[in-house]
Design an enzyme around this catalytic site. Structure first.
Site, PDB file in Angstrom:
ATOM      1  CE  LYS A  20      -1.787   1.322   3.934  1.00 24.52           C
ATOM      2  NZ  LYS A  20      -1.512   3.045   3.997  1.00 24.52           N
ATOM      3  CG  ASN A  21       2.803   1.898   4.173  1.00 24.06           C
ATOM      4  OD1 ASN A  21       1.294   2.492   3.146  1.00 24.06           O
ATOM      5  ND2 ASN A  21       3.252   2.251   4.799  1.00 24.06           N
ATOM      6  CB  CYS A  68      -4.058  10.957  11.663  1.00 20.79           C
ATOM      7  SG  CYS A  68      -1.816  10.536  12.287  1.00 20.79           S
ATOM      8  NE  ARG A 120       1.068   9.934   9.411  1.00 19.52           N
ATOM      9  CZ  ARG A 120       0.840   9.134   9.358  1.00 19.52           C
ATOM     10  NH1 ARG A 120       0.573   8.379   9.800  1.00 19.52           N
ATOM     11  NH2 ARG A 120       1.752   8.447   8.388  1.00 19.52           N
ATOM     12  CG  ASP A 134       3.882   1.393   9.410  1.00 23.12           C
ATOM     13  OD1 ASP A 134       3.270   2.820   9.779  1.00 23.12           O
ATOM     14  OD2 ASP A 134       3.898   1.894   8.027  1.00 23.12           O
ATOM     15  NE  ARG A 157      -6.243   5.175   6.352  1.00 21.81           N
ATOM     16  CZ  ARG A 157      -5.269   4.695   6.365  1.00 21.81           C
ATOM     17  NH1 ARG A 157      -5.673   5.379   8.013  1.00 21.81           N
ATOM     18  NH2 ARG A 157      -4.590   5.109   6.344  1.00 21.81           N
TER      19      ARG A 157
HETATM   20  C1  UD1 Z   1       5.061   6.366   6.570  1.00 23.23           C
HETATM   21  C2  UD1 Z   1       3.735   5.388   5.867  1.00 23.23           C
HETATM   22  C3  UD1 Z   1       3.398   5.506   7.535  1.00 23.23           C
HETATM   23  C4  UD1 Z   1       4.904   4.514   8.517  1.00 23.23           C
HETATM   24  C5  UD1 Z   1       6.008   5.808   8.287  1.00 23.23           C
HETATM   25  C6  UD1 Z   1       7.096   5.173   8.719  1.00 23.23           C
HETATM   26  C7  UD1 Z   1       2.888   5.638   3.632  1.00 23.23           C
HETATM   27  C8  UD1 Z   1       1.655   6.401   3.126  1.00 23.23           C
HETATM   28  N1  UD1 Z   1       3.008   5.782   4.999  1.00 23.23           N
HETATM   29  O1  UD1 Z   1       4.167   8.072   6.588  1.00 23.23           O
HETATM   30  O2  UD1 Z   1       2.612   4.146   7.446  1.00 23.23           O
HETATM   31  O3  UD1 Z   1       4.698   4.405   9.197  1.00 23.23           O
HETATM   32  O4  UD1 Z   1       6.172   6.164   7.378  1.00 23.23           O
HETATM   33  O5  UD1 Z   1       7.600   4.914   8.026  1.00 23.23           O
HETATM   34  O6  UD1 Z   1       3.718   5.838   3.204  1.00 23.23           O
HETATM   35  N2  UD1 Z   1       7.697  14.521  10.110  1.00 23.23           N
HETATM   36  C9  UD1 Z   1       7.487  15.756  10.162  1.00 23.23           C
HETATM   37  N3  UD1 Z   1       8.055  16.585   9.729  1.00 23.23           N
HETATM   38  C10 UD1 Z   1       7.150  15.708   8.077  1.00 23.23           C
HETATM   39  C11 UD1 Z   1       7.102  14.555   7.727  1.00 23.23           C
HETATM   40  C12 UD1 Z   1       7.356  13.399   8.791  1.00 23.23           C
HETATM   41  O7  UD1 Z   1       7.887  16.427  11.665  1.00 23.23           O
HETATM   42  O8  UD1 Z   1       7.580  16.843   7.591  1.00 23.23           O
HETATM   43  C13 UD1 Z   1       7.623  13.386  11.466  1.00 23.23           C
HETATM   44  C14 UD1 Z   1       6.165  12.817  11.935  1.00 23.23           C
HETATM   45  O9  UD1 Z   1       5.293  13.120  12.413  1.00 23.23           O
HETATM   46  C15 UD1 Z   1       7.349  10.755  12.537  1.00 23.23           C
HETATM   47  C16 UD1 Z   1       8.402  11.558  11.438  1.00 23.23           C
HETATM   48  O10 UD1 Z   1       8.125  12.255  11.075  1.00 23.23           O
HETATM   49  O11 UD1 Z   1       7.040  11.929  13.284  1.00 23.23           O
HETATM   50  C17 UD1 Z   1       8.487   9.587  10.614  1.00 23.23           C
HETATM   51  O12 UD1 Z   1       7.494  10.069   9.029  1.00 23.23           O
HETATM   52  P1  UD1 Z   1       7.527   9.820   8.008  1.00 23.23           P
HETATM   53  O13 UD1 Z   1       8.595   8.772   7.758  1.00 23.23           O
HETATM   54  O14 UD1 Z   1       7.510  11.072   7.292  1.00 23.23           O
HETATM   55  O15 UD1 Z   1       5.977   8.854   7.764  1.00 23.23           O
HETATM   56  P2  UD1 Z   1       5.294   8.689   6.758  1.00 23.23           P
HETATM   57  O16 UD1 Z   1       5.905   9.127   5.202  1.00 23.23           O
HETATM   58  O17 UD1 Z   1       3.529  10.312   7.039  1.00 23.23           O
END
Ligand code: UD1
Length: 422
Positions: A22-23, A118, A123, A308, A400
């Site tokens: 999915k991701n 969320c 996030r 995850d 989902r």
């Molecule tokens: C993706 C995955 C999710 C997984 C996560 C970590 C998808 C759709 N989702 O989420 O299932 O749990 O990777 O492996 O691919 N952060 C910030 N600022 C930003 C971006 C991130 O502070 O601009 C923080 C987030 O709040 C979190 C951390 O960085 O605490 C890691 O998040 P990130 O790796 O970006 O996760 P996602 O890409 O949202």
């Protein structure tokens, strides 16, 4: 709202096919916006989230053909009809935000709703936006929308992320492929989904090197062509079923699963006393008799233990022969499954980002509530091993991210059924 009812106690035996991730699929879908030629994605998972992305892409003018029998999705963005992703669409699924970078790169402007928080944490998307700014985009936030413009095109840049973000790494790649000049992403995420996205973009004519390491180099090109790409096997789906077999006991082959994407989980299963063998057709998971051994672990960016799979591993450790410690380092609010697992008799003490799980001999079935995608499947796993009936409410979260979950588990002997609510 549907519920899932499970009568625990049956070991799992047989084979489970693992579908596309999915991701990964969601970012590959967004990549279709970058080219006027068709992108054909094979092994496409049919999930609420991927269907949702299809709807969003259609609203932006992408022509869609999804042949579900062959799991093939064809996306053709000959023209971009709209550059706006409204709140209602981004609110329902955060990954919708990923259309911003491709629209900005291809058309020079986009207006995309901010995703908001969320259940598992705040996030933010600040790293995404800083990356686009570094590439020369003007970014304004107005009434909950990101208005981004780079009317003369994006410029390559050196971007050093202050911490690892999967989403920001992917999003920066999705924009930099069409920028003028070279981009270097430092402290990049190394998840298999990043490699999958780079492979697909390179098949479309992009020039990306170093995906899978912490430094990714991207040489901008003026246009991308069509391509056909197979979505990588879902390592989170794989890990979820591996933990289900570990918890319920049994012997299951996870067909198409890749051991090289799950080293941290395989180590944890080994320490817990579960046999994992890599076979030509996939990964075989076995536990016949004997209690799970307690294990301490913490979640980390890849190649560390994936956040995850944290909830699912906690479900397994609830009936371990001793005390396990879990530290969640990625999301600030990701233990919401703990009080639900406690309804089944689990003994879990949460202090901040640490949980101490004291294994009990047997969980007892009860009604529980799903709170987010991975948390809900942890309740299913716990239910498979619990005595009597567990009913998981609010399973739309599950839909989902897990395709045919009940059918796949039932085919291995689980007593599980979906109950439709009137
Ligand atoms: C993706 C995955 C999710 C997984 C996560 C970590 C998808 C759709 N989702 O989420 O299932 O749990 O990777 O492996 O691919 N952060 C910030 N600022 C930003 C971006 C991130 O502070 O601009 C923080 C987030 O709040 C979190 C951390 O960085 O605490 C890691 O998040 P990130 O790796 O970006 O996760 P996602 O890409 O949202």
């Amino acid at each position: 709202m549907d519920r899932i009812a499970i009568t625990g106690g049956a070991p799992l035996k047989g084979a489970i096919p693992i579908y596309g991730a999915k991701n990964s699929a969601l970012k590959l879908q967004a990549a279709a916006l970058l080219s006027p030629d068709p992108l054909i994605l094979d092994n496409m998972p049919d999930l609420a989230d991927t269907r949702f992305m299809v709807q969003l892409l259609a609203s932006l003018g992408v022509e869609i053909t999804w042949i579900k029998e062959t799991r093939t999705l064809r996306l053709h963005a000959a023209e971009i009809g709209s550059t706006i992703a409204p709140y209602d669409q981004v609110r329902k699924m955060r990954a919708s935000f990923n259309v911003l970078g491709p629209l900005l790169a291809r058309v020079g402007h986009a207006t995309v709703s901010l995703p908001g928080g969320c259940a598992i944490g705040a996030r933010p998307v600040d790293l995404h936006l800083k990356a686009f700014e570094a590439m020369g985009a003007d970014i304004h936030i107005e009434q909950g929308y990101v208005k981004a413009a780079a009317l003369r095109g994006l410029k390559g840049a050196e971007i050093a992320f202050p911490f690892v973000s999967v989403g920001a790494t992917e999003h920066a790649m999705l924009a930099a492929v069409l920028a003028h000049g070279d981009t270097v992403l430092k402290n990049a995420a190394r998840e298999p989904e990043i490699v999958d996205l780079a492979d697909c973009l390179n098949a479309m004519g992009a020039r990306i090197e170093g995906a899978g390491t912490d430094e990714i180099g991207i040489r901008g090109v003026t246009s991308l062509k069509g391509a056909a790409h197979r979505v990588v096997a879902d390592r989170i789906e794989t890990g979820t079923y591996a933990l289900a077999v570990a918890t319920a006991g049994g012997d299951v082959l996870l067909e198409g699963a890749r051991a090289d994407h799950l080293q941290a989980l395989i180590e944890l299963l080994g320490a817990a006393g579960v046999a994992v063998e890599s076979e030509p057709r996939g990964l075989r998971i076995r536990r016949n008799g004997g209690r799970i051994q307690p294990v301490d672990f913490e979640t980390e960016p890849h190649p560390g233990f994936p956040t995850d799979l944290q909830a699912q591993a906690m479900a397994m450790l609830c009936s371990a022969d001793g005390r396990s410690r879990i530290r969640e380092t990625i999301f600030e609010n990701r233990f919401m499954h703990a009080p639900e697992l406690a309804r089944l008799g689990a003994q879990i003490a949460v202090h901040g980002n640490e949980a101490v799980v004291t294994g009990v001999e047997r969980l007892i079935g009860a009604p529980v509530m799903a709170t987010d995608l991975r948390a809900s499947v942890s309740l299913v796993i716990a239910g498979l091993a619990a005595e009597g009936q567990t009913v998981v409410n609010r399973v739309y979260h599950l839909d989902r991210g897990f395709e045919k979950l009940e059918a796949k588990l039932a085919a291995c002997g689980a007593q599980i059924e979906r109950q439709k609510e009137d």
